[in-house]
Design an enzyme around this catalytic site. Structure first.
Site, PDB file in Angstrom:
ATOM      1  CB  CYS A  88      -0.872  -0.018   1.249  1.00  0.00           C
ATOM      2  SG  CYS A  88      -1.945   1.413   1.412  1.00  0.00           S
ATOM      3  CG  LEU A  89       0.959   3.921  -3.355  1.00  0.00           C
ATOM      4  CD1 LEU A  89       0.281   4.872  -4.321  1.00  0.00           C
ATOM      5  CD2 LEU A  89       2.428   3.748  -3.707  1.00  0.00           C
ATOM      6  CG  HIS A 134      -7.426   2.613   1.084  1.00  0.00           C
ATOM      7  ND1 HIS A 134      -6.705   2.858   2.241  1.00  0.00           N
ATOM      8  CD2 HIS A 134      -6.543   2.050   0.214  1.00  0.00           C
ATOM      9  CE1 HIS A 134      -5.451   2.443   2.056  1.00  0.00           C
ATOM     10  NE2 HIS A 134      -5.330   1.954   0.849  1.00  0.00           N
TER      11      HIS A 134
HETATM   12 ZN    ZN Z   1      -3.672   1.151  -0.008  1.00  0.00          ZN
END
Ligand code: ZN
Length: 166
Positions: A88-89, A134
């Site tokens: 995940c960023l 998210h």
């Molecule tokens: Zn993510």
């Protein structure tokens, strides 16, 4: 267009539920453009609005076939299972093993508020459910089997079983 700052795990905004989009305002249009640019700049395959600090139900995904814009996305069908590496960023430099559906069908609106259906398998399915999570304030780290591990993303080589950042 501009690259926006990506919020990292620990930032409360990533635990909040996002609000539905009723209309695409010029501000939201700019947000979508910025999200695509930010995702590409970070070599990610997906990005959700809360990751850039905006609590709206908007996500972008690009697994190498061009950006897909999802406004108010909903998973309407899942099929099968895949277990593999996910990142995940908002959790830079780490990855973990997560089981996700092998196929998903998502209903959403596009940037013009037209209804679209997106069907994805493998990496696209994983990216779609990751981004939609998210929007509900959930991170992949809640689903990791075992521990997170360190990854290097220098070699730009998204393999079948991992190296993805969403
Ligand atoms: Zn993510």
């Amino acid at each position: 267009m501009a690259i926006r700052q990506i919020r990292e795990q620990g930032d409360e905004i990533l635990t909040k539920k996002c609000r539905e989009v009723k209309e695409i305002t010029p501000r939201l249009r700019e947000l979508i453009e910025d999200m695509i640019e930010t995702m590409h700049d970070a070599d990610g395959v997906g990005l959700a609005a809360p990751q850039v600090g905006v609590l709206r139900r908007i996500a972008v995904v690009d697994v190498g076939e061009g950006p897909i814009i999802l406004v108010n996305p909903k998973v309407v069908l899942t099929e099968g299972e895949q277990t593999g590496q996910e990142g995940c960023l908002s959790v830079p430099g780490k990855a973990g093993i997560v089981t996700r559906p092998m196929k998903v069908k998502v209903e959403a609106c596009n940037e013009n508020m037209e209804n679209v259906t997106v069907e994805g398998e493998e990496l696209l399915a994983r990216a779609l459910v990751h981004e939609i999570d998210h929007l509900n304030g959930h991170m992949y780290t809640e689903l990791v089997e075992g521990d997170l591990f360190e990854v290097k993303y220098e070699e730009e080589e998204p393999s079948e079983d991992g190296g993805t950042k969403e």
